[in-house]
Design a protein around this motif. Structure first.
Motif, PDB file in Angstrom:
ATOM      1  N   HIS A   1      24.021 124.994  -2.102  1.00 52.03           N
ATOM      2  CA  HIS A   1      23.248 125.298  -0.964  1.00 52.03           C
ATOM      3  C   HIS A   1      22.616 126.732  -0.904  1.00 52.03           C
ATOM      4  CE1 HIS A   1      26.202 122.287   0.948  1.00 52.03           C
ATOM      5  NE2 HIS A   1      24.755 121.715   1.323  1.00 52.03           N
ATOM      6  N   GLU A   2      23.330 127.602  -1.670  1.00 50.72           N
ATOM      7  CA  GLU A   2      22.927 129.007  -1.896  1.00 50.72           C
ATOM      8  C   GLU A   2      23.171 129.105  -3.408  1.00 50.72           C
ATOM      9  OE1 GLU A   2      24.880 131.517   0.792  1.00 50.72           O
ATOM     10  OE2 GLU A   2      24.624 130.258   2.574  1.00 50.72           O
ATOM     11  N   PHE A   3      21.989 130.063  -3.879  1.00 47.60           N
ATOM     12  CA  PHE A   3      21.907 130.369  -5.168  1.00 47.60           C
ATOM     13  C   PHE A   3      21.435 131.754  -5.377  1.00 47.60           C
ATOM     14  CE2 PHE A   3      20.034 130.745  -9.470  1.00 47.60           C
ATOM     15  CZ  PHE A   3      21.038 129.977 -10.552  1.00 47.60           C
ATOM     16  N   ASP A   4      22.214 132.560  -6.137  1.00 49.95           N
ATOM     17  CA  ASP A   4      21.552 133.970  -6.181  1.00 49.95           C
ATOM     18  C   ASP A   4      21.756 134.270  -7.727  1.00 49.95           C
ATOM     19  OD1 ASP A   4      20.357 136.610  -5.246  1.00 49.95           O
ATOM     20  OD2 ASP A   4      22.528 137.322  -6.005  1.00 49.95           O
ATOM     21  N   ILE A   5      20.902 134.856  -8.622  1.00 48.90           N
ATOM     22  CA  ILE A   5      21.220 135.439  -9.973  1.00 48.90           C
ATOM     23  C   ILE A   5      20.794 136.769  -9.942  1.00 48.90           C
ATOM     24  CG2 ILE A   5      18.950 134.353 -10.661  1.00 48.90           C
ATOM     25  CD1 ILE A   5      20.457 133.820 -13.131  1.00 48.90           C
ATOM     26  N   ASP A   6      21.664 137.568 -10.520  1.00 49.25           N
ATOM     27  CA  ASP A   6      21.268 138.979 -10.970  1.00 49.25           C
ATOM     28  C   ASP A   6      21.573 139.236 -12.244  1.00 49.25           C
ATOM     29  OD1 ASP A   6      20.944 141.837 -10.616  1.00 49.25           O
ATOM     30  OD2 ASP A   6      23.019 142.036 -10.046  1.00 49.25           O
ATOM     31  N   SER A   7      20.396 139.410 -13.130  1.00 45.67           N
ATOM     32  CA  SER A   7      20.571 139.709 -14.375  1.00 45.67           C
ATOM     33  C   SER A   7      19.208 140.478 -14.859  1.00 45.67           C
ATOM     34  CB  SER A   7      20.333 138.159 -15.244  1.00 45.67           C
ATOM     35  OG  SER A   7      20.392 138.468 -16.598  1.00 45.67           O
ATOM     36  N   SER A   8      19.540 141.199 -15.969  1.00 45.50           N
ATOM     37  CA  SER A   8      18.327 142.038 -16.672  1.00 45.50           C
ATOM     38  C   SER A   8      18.606 142.269 -18.073  1.00 45.50           C
ATOM     39  CB  SER A   8      17.997 143.179 -15.953  1.00 45.50           C
ATOM     40  OG  SER A   8      18.893 144.100 -15.971  1.00 45.50           O
TER      41      SER A   8
ATOM     42  N   GLU B   1      29.149 140.315 -19.565  1.00 47.91           N
ATOM     43  CA  GLU B   1      28.255 141.481 -19.796  1.00 47.91           C
ATOM     44  C   GLU B   1      27.593 141.158 -20.998  1.00 47.91           C
ATOM     45  OE1 GLU B   1      31.809 144.410 -20.159  1.00 47.91           O
ATOM     46  OE2 GLU B   1      32.214 144.060 -18.144  1.00 47.91           O
ATOM     47  N   GLY B   2      26.785 140.054 -21.072  1.00 46.13           N
ATOM     48  CA  GLY B   2      26.308 139.681 -22.198  1.00 46.13           C
ATOM     49  C   GLY B   2      24.800 140.223 -22.316  1.00 46.13           C
ATOM     50  N   PRO B   3      23.721 139.746 -23.040  1.00 47.72           N
ATOM     51  CA  PRO B   3      22.445 140.298 -23.098  1.00 47.72           C
ATOM     52  C   PRO B   3      21.700 140.283 -21.891  1.00 47.72           C
ATOM     53  CG  PRO B   3      22.629 138.209 -24.279  1.00 47.72           C
ATOM     54  CD  PRO B   3      23.973 138.521 -23.816  1.00 47.72           C
ATOM     55  N   GLY B   4      21.984 139.619 -20.753  1.00 53.07           N
ATOM     56  CA  GLY B   4      21.070 139.026 -19.705  1.00 53.07           C
ATOM     57  C   GLY B   4      19.998 138.242 -19.965  1.00 53.07           C
ATOM     58  N   ILE B   5      19.187 138.155 -19.230  1.00 53.18           N
ATOM     59  CA  ILE B   5      18.196 137.078 -19.117  1.00 53.18           C
ATOM     60  C   ILE B   5      16.875 137.846 -19.041  1.00 53.18           C
ATOM     61  CG2 ILE B   5      17.143 134.981 -18.102  1.00 53.18           C
ATOM     62  CD1 ILE B   5      20.154 134.381 -16.854  1.00 53.18           C
TER      63      ILE B   5
END
Length: 146
Positions: free
Chosen positions: A116-123, A83-87
């Motif tokens: 094999h699979e990579f997903d990132i969710d950040s704001s 729950e940090g500052p996000g990217i």
């Protein structure tokens, strides 16, 4: 996608000792699912990078680990959340050589190449969740040029 047999867990990431537990758990879970030694090492390395990012840049968080199965092929899915500052700029953060600290800048991009699979969710302001999946006996995807 169905859950396969194996060890599911949700591990806290709040200290350097927690990073050790994450690596050990991922190695044991991967071995139990039938990952070879090289595949185990790649997955543990990716997990180590992502767990460290969760601790250092996200202020701590957790890793959820679950065995999965797709068409009879077992795999392991890891989700690192904080729950940090996000990217603020994901493209920049995934670029090789980029670092927001004093590291080598290989964390996210390197982890992406090891699975094999990579997903990132950040704001900004909402934290970050990185989900990776590796499959037993699936060749790694080719390197992408940036």
């Amino acid at each position: 996608m169905q859950t396969a047999g194996g060890v599911s867990a949700c591990l806290p990431i709040h200290s350097d000792l927690d990073l050790v537990w994450v690596r050990q758990h991922v190695r044991q879970a991967a071995a139990q699912l039938g990952f070879g030694l090289v595949a185990q090492t790649k997955l543990v390395t990716a997990a180590s990078e992502l767990a460290r990012n969760t601790l250092v840049h996200g202020g701590g968080g957790q890793m959820a680990c679950a065995p999965v199965n797709r068409g009879g092929v077992p795999g392991l899915r890891l989700a690192f959340s904080d729950e940090g500052p996000g990217i603020p700029d994901l493209d920049q953060a995934l670029r090789d050589g980029y670092t927001s600290g004093e590291g080598l800048g290989m964390g996210l991009g390197g982890a992406r190449r090891l699975v094999h699979e990579f997903d990132i969710d950040s704001s900004p302001g909402t934290g970050t969740t990185v989900t990776v999946t590796s499959w037993v006996s699936v060749p790694p995807r080719p390197r992408q040029e940036l």
